[in-house]
Design an enzyme around this catalytic site. Sequence first.
Site, PDB file in Angstrom:
ATOM      1  CB  SER A   1      -3.446-113.901  53.752  1.00 54.21           C
ATOM      2  OG  SER A   1      -1.888-113.357  54.212  1.00 54.21           O
TER       3      SER A   1
ATOM      4  NE  ARG B   1      -9.840-110.344  59.167  1.00 54.81           N
ATOM      5  CZ  ARG B   1      -9.987-109.488  60.248  1.00 54.81           C
ATOM      6  NH1 ARG B   1      -9.962-107.841  60.413  1.00 54.81           N
ATOM      7  NH2 ARG B   1      -9.615-110.299  61.101  1.00 54.81           N
TER       8      ARG B   1
ATOM      9  CB  THR C   1       0.136-118.108  57.718  1.00 61.04           C
ATOM     10  OG1 THR C   1      -0.401-117.099  56.805  1.00 61.04           O
ATOM     11  CG2 THR C   1      -0.305-119.186  57.685  1.00 61.04           C
TER      12      THR C   1
ATOM     13  CB  CYS D   1     -15.741 -98.171  54.599  1.00 58.56           C
ATOM     14  SG  CYS D   1     -16.393 -99.372  54.553  1.00 58.56           S
TER      15      CYS D   1
ATOM     16  CB  CYS E   1     -19.592-104.859  56.784  1.00 62.15           C
ATOM     17  SG  CYS E   1     -18.600-104.908  57.558  1.00 62.15           S
TER      18      CYS E   1
ATOM     19  CB  CYS F   1     -12.399-104.727  56.487  1.00 66.22           C
ATOM     20  SG  CYS F   1     -12.415-102.967  56.671  1.00 66.22           S
TER      21      CYS F   1
ATOM     22  CB  CYS G   1     -15.007 -98.744  60.616  1.00 67.52           C
ATOM     23  SG  CYS G   1     -16.456-100.326  61.161  1.00 67.52           S
TER      24      CYS G   1
END
Length: 559
Positions: free
Chosen positions: A64, A315, A351, A505, A528, A531, A534
């Site tokens: 984050s 992410r 958050t 990606c 990978c 995130c 895709c």
Amino acid sequence: MTDGQDTEALPARESMDYDVVIVGGGPAGLAAAIRLRQLAADTGREIKVCVVEKGSEIGAHILSGAVIETRALDELIPDWREKGAPLNTPAAADRFLFLTERLAFRLPTPPQMNNHGNYIVSLGNVCRWLAKEAEALGAEIYPGFAAAEVLYDSAGAVAGVATGDLGLGKDGKPGPNHQRGIELKARYTLFAEGCRGSLTRTLVERFGLDKVSPTGGAADPQTYGIGIKELWEVEPAKHRPGLVVHTIGWPMGTDTYGGSFIYHLEDNQVAVGFVVGLDYQNPYLSPFDEMQRFKTHPKIRPTFEGGRRIAYGARALNEGGWQSVPGLTFPGGALIGCAAGFLNVPKIKGTHTAMKTGMLAAEAAADALANGAAPADGLPAYTQSVKASWVWDELYRVRNVRPAFRWGMWPALVYSAIDTYLLRGRAPWTFRHHKDHESLKPAHLCRKIDYPKPDGKVSFDKLSSVFISNTNHEENQPCHLTLKDPTVPVAVNLALYDGPEARFCPAGVYEFVEDGGQRRLQINAQNCVHCKTCDIKDPTQNIRWVVPEGGGGPNYPNM
């Protein structure tokens, strides 16, 4: 059960029983665990709580910005300062900039982005601290175990989760080191998987949660962005602890939602990130390359020149807001935090809302357990408490800001000012959302984007970036990036959109390669970073992301 397994030939899974199982060790899940154990101590009634987390440790998959508002933390742990919570850098100054290709113009900071009283943090480190608090109160936390399957009782109610098997080969069959997963059974299961959780998706489909939103009707489609982040150690003379910078404009066109953040933490560290709305239309757009190009701006580059990039990650994040929140509860459990989409997009914060919804679900579950309620009835009190809370009011007041950007940046900024200052978020209308995967235009209608080559100083390529995300997967396991139809990537995506998966990606997972004179999609699953882009942006929804073995994926140190 993983495809390809012969379930009859496998030994039975061991099981463990709890009152509440929580899937996901992020802010929402950990806040729920803490609140449950607080209530157990306050009432003298034992509540057995388990948190299962797919990352190798708590915080390993947390990414984050982050500037956090402490409202929920203040409620949950009022003495967090005395207990040493890692909130070390108060936000000291806000800057909101509009960038052209060469210049930067300072704009008034929108009130939602005023960070007075907030803190610049590593959210991963905050979660590690929250986990210690939860464990001290008696919660059991198991990192490195991926919840791969929802368990149901004979009536169809959620009865817990099962962790994935270890030691399966690429063909899905048990290898020499095969270990069965464990069944974690519970009266109530709280899903805190974060944005686009794989089990959450199955629950939405099974129980029709997108048809029964807390607003009373069907929820709008959830919309998303992808956030790409780097952590830098900069030269001391360039470090401004507490400085919060956000930008809009270049390198994005005014028809694409996106912008950047630059947060100055402690110890000469600077977090820089770029967010692109996944409703973008040009299939040639690459969010990763937009991020790298952004750092070359003459007003941005000096901050990072002479510095050292120390971490990278990406992410997906929810952008749908109030009108896209699905039904929150179902027989045997509930959705909390970003699994349900509680991010406040104009505020660029989630958050505090994630933690608060985790706390409210914990209170509803504790009451249900105390009163002997039937788990099959779900947790209706949770839905009601969310609607009565400051979370719901906060999201309602900003509900029209993000969807206004479908008109383009400048009209959206004008509308947002009217909605904020004149209408106070109480407009008698609500703008609707659309499905992100339907937004791509065919490649022949779009302009190719010529991204500059990385210079290795402030801009970099994907593979060197993935390297510093500390991403690792056991190679001999079933691919966790599944295709419903293996012919679609070439027959549809490549033919119509020129293979957008190779660009959307941010980790180099997808690439089209020549094989015997034909092109095919190669999936480099070991790259990978989880995130979920895709799973969201694939125009045919042919890619389905499922959990790999527990402990796999990125290992973010303090993102």
